[in-house]
Write an enzyme that holds these catalytic residues in place. Structure first.
Site, PDB file in Angstrom:
ATOM      1  N   TYR A  45       1.074  -1.199   0.038  1.00 41.17           N
ATOM      2  CA  TYR A  45       0.066  -0.561  -0.287  1.00 41.17           C
ATOM      3  C   TYR A  45       0.975   1.445   0.142  1.00 41.17           C
ATOM      4  O   TYR A  45       0.105   2.038  -0.111  1.00 41.17           O
ATOM      5  CB  TYR A  45      -0.895  -0.158   1.344  1.00 41.17           C
ATOM      6  CG  TYR A  45      -2.516  -1.465   0.951  1.00 41.17           C
ATOM      7  CD1 TYR A  45      -2.258  -1.936   0.201  1.00 41.17           C
ATOM      8  CD2 TYR A  45      -2.979  -1.408   2.147  1.00 41.17           C
ATOM      9  CE1 TYR A  45      -3.110  -2.819  -0.097  1.00 41.17           C
ATOM     10  CE2 TYR A  45      -3.068  -2.401   2.389  1.00 41.17           C
ATOM     11  CZ  TYR A  45      -4.078  -2.583   1.243  1.00 41.17           C
ATOM     12  OH  TYR A  45      -4.492  -4.049   1.637  1.00 41.17           O
ATOM     13  N   LYS A  84       3.517 -15.393   1.220  1.00 35.35           N
ATOM     14  CA  LYS A  84       3.772 -15.529   0.137  1.00 35.35           C
ATOM     15  C   LYS A  84       4.964 -16.550   0.156  1.00 35.35           C
ATOM     16  O   LYS A  84       5.838 -15.386  -1.632  1.00 35.35           O
ATOM     17  CB  LYS A  84       2.619 -15.771  -1.196  1.00 35.35           C
ATOM     18  CG  LYS A  84       0.884 -14.804  -0.820  1.00 35.35           C
ATOM     19  CD  LYS A  84       0.743 -16.569  -1.019  1.00 35.35           C
ATOM     20  CE  LYS A  84       0.690 -16.698  -2.992  1.00 35.35           C
ATOM     21  NZ  LYS A  84      -0.356 -18.137  -3.094  1.00 35.35           N
ATOM     22  N   ASP A 101      -2.981 -17.927   0.875  1.00 32.26           N
ATOM     23  CA  ASP A 101      -3.891 -18.283   0.234  1.00 32.26           C
ATOM     24  C   ASP A 101      -4.540 -19.303   0.921  1.00 32.26           C
ATOM     25  O   ASP A 101      -5.517 -19.553   1.294  1.00 32.26           O
ATOM     26  CB  ASP A 101      -3.487 -19.191  -1.719  1.00 32.26           C
ATOM     27  CG  ASP A 101      -3.325 -19.569  -1.081  1.00 32.26           C
ATOM     28  OD1 ASP A 101      -1.756 -19.685  -0.522  1.00 32.26           O
ATOM     29  OD2 ASP A 101      -2.200 -20.208  -2.619  1.00 32.26           O
ATOM     30  N   ASP A 155      -5.095  -7.357   5.823  1.00 29.22           N
ATOM     31  CA  ASP A 155      -6.508  -6.564   5.300  1.00 29.22           C
ATOM     32  C   ASP A 155      -7.455  -7.804   4.909  1.00 29.22           C
ATOM     33  O   ASP A 155      -8.843  -7.610   5.767  1.00 29.22           O
ATOM     34  CB  ASP A 155      -5.902  -5.572   4.044  1.00 29.22           C
ATOM     35  CG  ASP A 155      -6.850  -4.705   4.068  1.00 29.22           C
ATOM     36  OD1 ASP A 155      -8.286  -4.737   4.548  1.00 29.22           O
ATOM     37  OD2 ASP A 155      -6.797  -3.918   2.888  1.00 29.22           O
ATOM     38  N   ASP A 179     -10.614  -9.579   7.672  1.00 28.68           N
ATOM     39  CA  ASP A 179     -12.299  -8.966   7.306  1.00 28.68           C
ATOM     40  C   ASP A 179     -13.125 -10.856   6.919  1.00 28.68           C
ATOM     41  O   ASP A 179     -14.112 -10.666   7.326  1.00 28.68           O
ATOM     42  CB  ASP A 179     -12.236  -8.433   5.537  1.00 28.68           C
ATOM     43  CG  ASP A 179     -12.778  -6.738   5.674  1.00 28.68           C
ATOM     44  OD1 ASP A 179     -12.096  -7.087   6.768  1.00 28.68           O
ATOM     45  OD2 ASP A 179     -12.842  -6.973   4.752  1.00 28.68           O
TER      46      ASP A 179
END
Ligand code: NAD
Length: 371
Positions: free
Chosen positions: A141, A192, A225, A249, A253
């Site tokens: 970000y 990852k 993932d 992030d 959620d």
């Protein structure tokens, strides 16, 4: 010496849920259980209307001086026309940046009484208690270059840069390891590393810290993932999850769904403790200003009260009060009290913000007598 807290209710339901937190703070002061000095100020659209900016420099200076901020929520359609740099959301972006709040803590908790409100099967989420620790100030970000460029052939290319220094990984990992040590002692670090260099450095750094400094914490690594899949398959397998800004992030959620409603989710964003031991910190519900229900007195105050519990735990270092407040919330839910967002269809006697807040305060009063 009193502990200073800056209260920024913000916009919409931010005001309504902040009143319930203030009632609890007033009780703590009256009974001498804590010594807290609060000051209220403007942030978000309300501040824009008053002074033409989402937060004044004077308010920012107060936040830095106090070190502890309890934030409501900002935003609303009436400020959609406002120039980007003056939008209500700039208020919390500025606080995060200037207070250097690099560690975002988001618990995903599902009290047994609310297991039916989750979109996951009740037996999967009943009693769930996961803490997601997300790196908040680095990663893709913020990494440079960050741009859209026009190529020689006239087509455009967008670039974002995922970038982490070892120091940035270490400081967020330390927060997660320390938390795991105080909870069930299990940490899942997520990246990852199979396809990203930043993920590889993340895994190497966390592995080394686990070996050298946190041998007592049961550390495992998951690809992001797989972690998302595991969170909906068997969420109770996790205690603390550590992730970078982007994966954190998303995963927070995903985990949030287990709790059933945005109105239940607190959060804390922590900075670096200074030489005098002061911890810059901002506590806020995960939800927004909910313009659709603002002013109706029906907002669920539990996310805000949970954020106050986190404040008591991390800023006042009063685990006893934090745990008592969380127990009070569970007790009230066990008794069947429900605001609209967490009530099953056909539930009789849905209550509003004030009734829910007062019931939690009453239960907290009782819990404090037993401390
Ligand atoms: P929202 O979280 O405000 O609302 C989403 C839905 O959840 C709405 O239906 C709302 O009624 C419901 N809801 C949220 N909190 C609730 C509560 N405590 N009790 C009962 N129901 C609740 O998200 P949105 O509608 O996407 O955004 C509205 C505004 O809030 C926008 O301007 C957005 O930018 C802003 N926002 C601010 C923050 C923040 O201040 N940290 C976070 C998210 C969104």
């Amino acid at each position: 010496m009193p502990h200073d807290i800056l209260l920024l209710p913000g916009d919409g339901i931010g005001h309504e849920v902040m009143l319930e937190a203030e009632a609890i703070i007033a009780f703590l002061n009256e009974t001498g259980l804590a010594d807290v000095r609060t000051e209220r100020d403007l942030a978000g659209g309300t501040a824009y209307d008053a002074i033409g900016a989402p937060m004044s420099d004077a308010t920012m200076a107060k936040a830095l001086r106090c070190g502890t901020v309890l934030f409501g929520a900002v935003g609303g359609d009436q400020w959609d026309h406002v120039p980007y740099a003056l939008r209500p959301e700039v208020a919390f972006m500025r606080l995060r940046k200037e207070m250097d709040l690099f560690a975002n803590l988001r618990p995903a908790i599902c009290p047994p009484a609310l297991a039916g409100a989750s979109s996951l099967k009740a037996e999967l989420v009943e009693g769930l208690d996961v803490m997601i620790v997300r790196e908040l100030t680095g990663g893709v970000y913020f990494g440079e270059p960050k741009e859209i460029v026009t190529l020689e052939n006239g087509r455009r290319r967008a670039v974002d840069t995922q970038c982490y220094d070892e120091d940035e990984i270490e400081r967020i990992a330390r927060v997660a390891f320390d938390l795991a040590g105080k909870r069930q002692g299990r940490l899942a670090s997520v990246e990852k590393s199979n396809v990203m260099k930043s993920g590889l450095l993340w895994r190497q750094t966390v592995t080394r810290m686990g070996r050298e400094d946190y041998a007592g914490v049961d550390l495992r690594h998951l690809l992001a993932d797989n972690c998302a899949m595991q969170l909906v398959r068997m969420p109770k397998q996790f205690d603390v999850i550590l992730a970078d800004n982007l994966f954190g992030d998303m995963l927070s959620d995903v985990a949030a769904m287990a709790a059933g409603s945005l109105g239940m989710l607190p959060s804390a964003s922590l900075g670096v403790r200074d030489a005098a031991g002061r911890l810059p910190a901002l506590y806020e519900p995960v939800h927004g200003s909910a313009p659709d229900i603002a002013g109706k007195g029906i907002a669920n105050p539990i996310a805000m009260i949970g954020s106050l519990a986190m404040l008591l735990r991390h800023s006042l270092e009063r685990e006893d009060l934090a745990a008592a407040l969380e127990r009070a919330v569970s007790q009230v839910l066990d008794q069947g009290l429900r605001t609209g967002d967490i009530a099953p269809q056909g539930h009789v006697g849905v209550v509003g913000t004030r009734v829910m807040g007062s019931a939690i305060l009453d239960a907290f009063r009782g819990a404090c007598e037993r401390l």
